[in-house]
Design a protein around this motif. Structure first.
Motif, PDB file in Angstrom:
ATOM      1  N   TRP A  64     -53.553  76.833  61.608  1.00 50.16           N
ATOM      2  CA  TRP A  64     -52.732  75.660  61.287  1.00 50.16           C
ATOM      3  C   TRP A  64     -53.622  74.500  60.847  1.00 50.16           C
ATOM      4  O   TRP A  64     -53.338  73.832  59.852  1.00 50.16           O
ATOM      5  CB  TRP A  64     -51.879  75.258  62.490  1.00 50.16           C
ATOM      6  N   TRP A  65     -54.714  74.295  61.571  1.00 49.67           N
ATOM      7  CA  TRP A  65     -55.648  73.228  61.208  1.00 49.67           C
ATOM      8  C   TRP A  65     -56.222  73.460  59.809  1.00 49.67           C
ATOM      9  O   TRP A  65     -56.323  72.524  59.015  1.00 49.67           O
ATOM     10  CB  TRP A  65     -56.778  73.152  62.245  1.00 49.67           C
ATOM     11  N   GLU A  68     -53.533  72.586  57.140  1.00 50.76           N
ATOM     12  CA  GLU A  68     -53.321  71.147  56.962  1.00 50.76           C
ATOM     13  C   GLU A  68     -54.567  70.456  56.424  1.00 50.76           C
ATOM     14  O   GLU A  68     -54.455  69.456  55.711  1.00 50.76           O
ATOM     15  CB  GLU A  68     -52.814  70.486  58.245  1.00 50.76           C
ATOM     16  N   THR A  71     -54.765  71.344  52.544  1.00 54.96           N
ATOM     17  CA  THR A  71     -53.758  70.621  51.775  1.00 54.96           C
ATOM     18  C   THR A  71     -53.928  69.116  51.889  1.00 54.96           C
ATOM     19  O   THR A  71     -53.146  68.375  51.304  1.00 54.96           O
ATOM     20  CB  THR A  71     -52.336  70.987  52.242  1.00 54.96           C
ATOM     21  N   VAL A  73     -53.290  67.225  54.291  1.00 51.03           N
ATOM     22  CA  VAL A  73     -52.263  66.561  55.090  1.00 51.03           C
ATOM     23  C   VAL A  73     -52.927  65.889  56.283  1.00 51.03           C
ATOM     24  O   VAL A  73     -52.736  64.703  56.516  1.00 51.03           O
ATOM     25  CB  VAL A  73     -51.186  67.566  55.553  1.00 51.03           C
ATOM     26  N   TYR A  75     -52.736  65.976  59.864  1.00 54.71           N
ATOM     27  CA  TYR A  75     -51.891  65.291  60.851  1.00 54.71           C
ATOM     28  C   TYR A  75     -52.702  64.636  61.956  1.00 54.71           C
ATOM     29  O   TYR A  75     -52.269  63.671  62.543  1.00 54.71           O
ATOM     30  CB  TYR A  75     -50.905  66.274  61.479  1.00 54.71           C
TER      31      TYR A  75
END
Length: 159
Positions: A64-65, A68, A71, A73, A75
């Motif tokens: 997941w890291w 993100e 991309t 992103v 978070y």
């Protein structure tokens, strides 16, 4: 199973002849990005394991890291705390930005190419119409000259 899937994905993205260079480059960048995300996730887990304050200690979290991060992103829910983890993050970021940029450029080039092809088609159609009109006018002029010649040869009488 995964190597067969990756081989098929590479073949689909790169293997078609007739594809333009920008689509091949975008396909290669996508394959490289997928590999970097998968490998980077496992490397960051190894780099972060046992570090104080590390949250990237499982592969699903690291995957997941990586997504993100690639991309851009970011978070902030997961981030590397070790030097090696941050170096891996830099690689994932650069490859992600490059891959998405190449895919975007390939799509933009495709759209521009389609528009250019439509314009060329309209120009060809207009040129053909002009050539046909010219041919018709030339034929009409030749007919008139022929009629004038017949009149002159016949002593001035109209046929």
């Amino acid at each position: 199973m995964i190597p067969g899937f990756l081989a098929r994905a590479v073949e689909l993205l790169l293997g078609r002849q007739g594809r333009s260079l920008h689509f091949k480059a975008a396909g290669a960048a996508t394959v490289v990005l997928a590999v970097v995300i998968l490998v980077g996730s496992s490397l960051v887990v190894a780099a972060e394991r046992g570090a104080p304050g590390a949250r990237l200690t499982t592969y699903p979290r690291a995957l997941w890291w990586s997504l993100e991060t690639a991309t851009t992103v970011g978070y902030g829910d997961f981030y590397p705390v070790t030097l090696w983890g941050r170096l891996i993050a830099a690689v994932v970021m650069v490859v992600g930005i490059t891959a998405y940029g190449m895919v975007t450029a390939a799509l933009a080039t495709w759209f521009v190419g389609r528009d250019d092809e439509r314009r060329r088609h309209r120009v060809r159609h207009a040129e053909q119409a002009v050539e046909q009109t010219y041919a018709e006018m030339a034929h009409a002029v030749h007919e008139r000259f022929d009629r004038i010649e017949r009149i002159l040869e016949g002593g001035g009488r109209t046929p």
